[in-house]
Design a protein around this motif. Structure first.
Motif, short mmCIF file in Angstrom:
data_model
loop_
_atom_site.label_atom_id
_atom_site.label_comp_id
_atom_site.label_asym_id
_atom_site.label_seq_id
_atom_site.Cartn_x
_atom_site.Cartn_y
_atom_site.Cartn_z
N PHE A 199 86.47 23.64 -13.38
CA PHE A 199 85.86 24.94 -13.13
C PHE A 199 86.92 25.98 -12.82
CE2 PHE A 199 83.64 27.72 -9.88
CZ PHE A 199 82.93 28.47 -10.82
N ILE A 200 87.88 25.62 -11.95
CA ILE A 200 88.89 26.56 -11.49
C ILE A 200 90.29 26.01 -11.79
CG2 ILE A 200 90.01 27.54 -9.42
CD1 ILE A 200 87.23 27.93 -8.25
N LEU A 201 91.11 26.84 -12.40
CA LEU A 201 92.54 26.61 -12.55
C LEU A 201 93.22 27.95 -12.27
CD1 LEU A 201 95.17 25.25 -13.36
CD2 LEU A 201 94.51 25.52 -15.78
N PHE A 202 93.94 28.00 -11.16
CA PHE A 202 94.63 29.23 -10.77
C PHE A 202 96.13 29.09 -10.98
CE2 PHE A 202 91.19 30.40 -7.40
CZ PHE A 202 90.39 30.92 -8.40
N TYR B 36 84.15 31.99 -15.76
CA TYR B 36 83.90 32.65 -14.48
C TYR B 36 84.86 32.14 -13.41
CZ TYR B 36 81.59 34.07 -10.16
OH TYR B 36 81.32 34.59 -8.92
N GLY B 37 85.05 30.83 -13.36
CA GLY B 37 85.91 30.26 -12.32
C GLY B 37 87.39 30.51 -12.56
N SER B 38 87.80 30.60 -13.83
CA SER B 38 89.22 30.78 -14.18
C SER B 38 89.36 31.90 -15.20
CB SER B 38 89.77 29.48 -14.78
OG SER B 38 89.49 28.36 -13.97
N PRO B 39 89.18 33.13 -14.76
CA PRO B 39 89.01 34.23 -15.71
C PRO B 39 90.28 34.75 -16.36
CG PRO B 39 88.89 35.07 -13.48
CD PRO B 39 89.01 33.58 -13.36
N GLU B 40 91.45 34.53 -15.77
CA GLU B 40 92.65 35.20 -16.27
C GLU B 40 93.86 34.28 -16.18
OE1 GLU B 40 93.05 38.62 -13.84
OE2 GLU B 40 91.51 39.78 -14.88
N PHE B 41 94.72 34.37 -17.20
CA PHE B 41 96.01 33.68 -17.19
C PHE B 41 97.07 34.64 -17.71
CE2 PHE B 41 92.90 30.25 -17.85
CZ PHE B 41 93.21 29.44 -16.75
N SER B 42 98.28 34.48 -17.21
CA SER B 42 99.37 35.35 -17.66
C SER B 42 99.79 34.97 -19.07
CB SER B 42 100.56 35.21 -16.72
OG SER B 42 101.14 33.93 -16.85
N PRO B 43 100.36 35.91 -19.82
CA PRO B 43 100.85 35.59 -21.17
C PRO B 43 101.87 34.45 -21.16
CG PRO B 43 100.76 37.97 -20.85
CD PRO B 43 100.48 37.35 -19.51
N GLU B 44 102.73 34.41 -20.15
CA GLU B 44 103.75 33.36 -20.08
C GLU B 44 103.10 31.98 -19.92
OE1 GLU B 44 105.29 37.25 -19.07
OE2 GLU B 44 103.68 36.06 -18.15
N PHE B 45 102.09 31.91 -19.08
CA PHE B 45 101.37 30.66 -18.82
C PHE B 45 100.80 30.11 -20.13
CE2 PHE B 45 97.68 28.19 -17.50
CZ PHE B 45 98.07 27.56 -16.33
N LEU B 46 100.14 30.99 -20.89
CA LEU B 46 99.52 30.58 -22.14
C LEU B 46 100.55 30.28 -23.22
CD1 LEU B 46 96.56 33.13 -22.22
CD2 LEU B 46 96.51 30.75 -21.47
N ALA B 47 101.60 31.08 -23.30
CA ALA B 47 102.60 30.91 -24.34
C ALA B 47 103.31 29.57 -24.21
CB ALA B 47 103.60 32.05 -24.30
N PRO C 10 83.78 32.93 -21.92
CA PRO C 10 84.61 34.00 -21.34
C PRO C 10 83.94 35.36 -21.43
CG PRO C 10 85.37 33.46 -23.54
CD PRO C 10 84.27 32.48 -23.23
N HIS C 11 84.14 36.17 -20.42
CA HIS C 11 83.59 37.54 -20.40
C HIS C 11 84.58 38.45 -19.68
CE1 HIS C 11 79.54 36.67 -21.91
NE2 HIS C 11 79.66 35.53 -21.26
N ARG C 12 84.65 39.67 -20.13
CA ARG C 12 85.49 40.66 -19.47
C ARG C 12 84.87 41.06 -18.14
NH1 ARG C 12 89.36 42.81 -22.74
NH2 ARG C 12 89.14 42.45 -24.98
N ARG C 13 85.71 41.49 -17.20
CA ARG C 13 85.21 42.00 -15.92
C ARG C 13 84.56 43.35 -16.13
NH1 ARG C 13 88.63 40.30 -10.74
NH2 ARG C 13 89.37 38.25 -11.41
N VAL D 206 92.29 29.89 -25.99
CA VAL D 206 93.22 30.90 -25.47
C VAL D 206 94.65 30.41 -25.50
CG1 VAL D 206 91.50 32.02 -24.03
CG2 VAL D 206 92.80 30.11 -23.09
N SER D 207 94.84 29.12 -25.70
CA SER D 207 96.19 28.58 -25.87
C SER D 207 96.12 27.47 -26.88
CB SER D 207 96.73 28.04 -24.54
OG SER D 207 97.94 27.34 -24.75
N ALA D 208 96.88 27.58 -27.97
CA ALA D 208 96.82 26.61 -29.04
C ALA D 208 98.21 26.40 -29.60
CB ALA D 208 95.88 27.10 -30.14
N PRO D 209 98.44 25.28 -30.29
CA PRO D 209 99.74 25.09 -30.94
C PRO D 209 100.10 26.30 -31.80
CG PRO D 209 98.46 23.07 -31.04
CD PRO D 209 97.56 24.12 -30.46
#
Length: 407
Positions: free
Chosen positions: A46-49, A78-89, A103-106, A395-398
């Motif tokens: 549910f949550i990953l911060f 809802y629980g994990s709405p945002e990640f930094s570009p570096e985290f995903l890259a 996913p939904h925008r705030r 949101v993050s893929a090979p």
């Protein structure tokens, strides 16, 4: 391997189950398993911060993917709405996939779509070890977070039930995180026994398994002979559940409840306290955990049944969220869980004095039936809330695939 079927799950024999209390025990076990992964890591949470816990998990997932391990992660929008570009890259470059459920925008800085969340916490490593419970990947599950650190529980599983959990996650990946098409096989491929525990995975969804977890609770409560002990962070179940508990107490079962005394959401305590007189009049003992927020979702009945998982006993978990619990038949494990909860009651909780709970007033003879009428029908009413077809976003893929893909 002996199996015992229910309508929604299959009891698997030959499992080992280890209780993990709080983030200190849970994260140490999870991080060690991921660090040793050779083939795959399948995770739903549910949550990953992006705090110290989430960043350590991220590091281990990246390293696993870099050495050729298949890494699949699903988080809730809802629980994990945002990640930094570096985290995903970094995940993408390593070859890991991270999907976001619904996913939904705030809107004006607020997270919406609180209903119908993917609230499960599941992890399978190499198809041999699984983790199930209520602990998210965030720093507020370890004691050094401070007075707001959460008290919580999870289990590590080895044995035949791990195949059920793995198969469910695979179906979940293919079905946009819902997993309603998953069906446990009564003739599953045999796996080597790892212990003596019987374990059953049960899911709650918004289709045919909408009451699976609640009904297994109620079956155990109705069959109780000596003891029922429930420790749950958010407690406001339907009338049938309440009636089963009160009836158990009236026939001589020792019923004990542990709730939040220092809640992270005040309405949770207010809702639970509105039920105290109903229980106390039947002889139920109630304790409030007052050291820090209580986040557990565990229960035991007699000497041979217990559950650990993500499902609270409130309207969100019982009527709306996607949840996952394991139910366990093993006297040794139940003994361990009881010892942990007994220590909590004796040294870290405040017993609710029946004399301190207001007596029923005349006007409550009118309001209490209304309350229970609402509780009785809430699951049906919840179905009227706005619904939509859930979706996941990759949101993050090979790096060879498009990050905007929707599987």
């Amino acid at each position: 391997m002996t199996t015992h079927d229910t309508r929604d799950g299959v009891w698997r024999s030959g499992n080992r189950v280890d209780l993990l209390e709080n983030g200190e025990e849970f994260f140490a076990a999870v991080f060690a398993a991921i660090a040793a992964a050779r083939h795959e890591v399948l995770l739903e949470t549910f949550i990953l911060f992006e705090d110290k816990i989430g960043l350590e998990l991220h590091r281990l997932l990246v390293e696993a993917a870099q050495r050729g391990v298949r890494v699949e992660v699903l988080v809730d929008g809802y629980g994990s709405p945002e990640f930094s570009p570096e985290f995903l890259a970094q995940l993408s470059a390593a070859g890991a996939r991270l999907r976001m459920f619904d996913p939904h925008r705030r809107l004006l800085g607020m997270r919406l779509h609180v209903f119908r969340r993917m609230h499960r916490k599941l992890l399978v490593v190499d198809g041999t070890t699984a983790f199930v419970g209520g602990i998210n990947f965030s720093a507020d599950h370890v004691a050094d977070f401070g007075p707001e650190a959460k008290q919580d529980y999870a289990v590590r599983l080895q044995g035949p039930v791990v195949a059920d959990i793995r198969d469910f996650i695979e179906v979940s990946i293919a079905s946009r995180g819902v997993g309603s098409d998953w069906q446990p096989s009564a003739d599953a491929t045999p796996m080597q026994a790892a212990g003596d525990a019987q374990v059953m995975l049960l899911l709650r969804d918004n289709t045919r398994r909408s009451t699976a977890i609640e009904q297994e609770y109620r079956r155990a409560i109705r069959a109780a002979r000596r003891e029922i002990l429930i420790a749950n962070a958010y407690f406001f179940p339907g009338y049938g559940f309440l009636r089963d508990l009160r009836n158990a107490a009236r026939r001589g079962v020792a019923v004990s409840l542990i709730f939040q005394g220092e809640p992270d959401t005040q309405i949770a305590l207010t809702a639970a306290r509105s039920l105290y007189r109903y229980f106390i009049d039947a002889g139920v003992r109630i304790h409030e955990y007052c050291e820090r927020p209580f986040h557990g979702k565990v229960a035991l009945v007699d000497d041979d049944w217990c559950t650990v998982g993500s499902s609270n006993l409130d309207p969100l978990s019982l009527s709306l969220n996607l949840e996952a619990n394991v139910f366990i038949r093993d006297e040794g494990f139940v003994r361990d869980l009881r010892a942990r909860l007994d220590d909590l009651r004796q040294h870290h909780c405040k017993a609710v004095d029946p004399a301190s709970v207001p007596k029923r007033r005349a006007w409550q003879s009118l309001t209490r039936p209304l309350l229970f009428h609402c509780l009785r029908h809430f699951p049906d009413w919840a179905g009227w809330l706005p619904a939509h077809t859930p979706r996941t976003r990759l949101v993050s893929a090979p790096v060879t695939t498009r990050a905007s893909e929707t599987p």
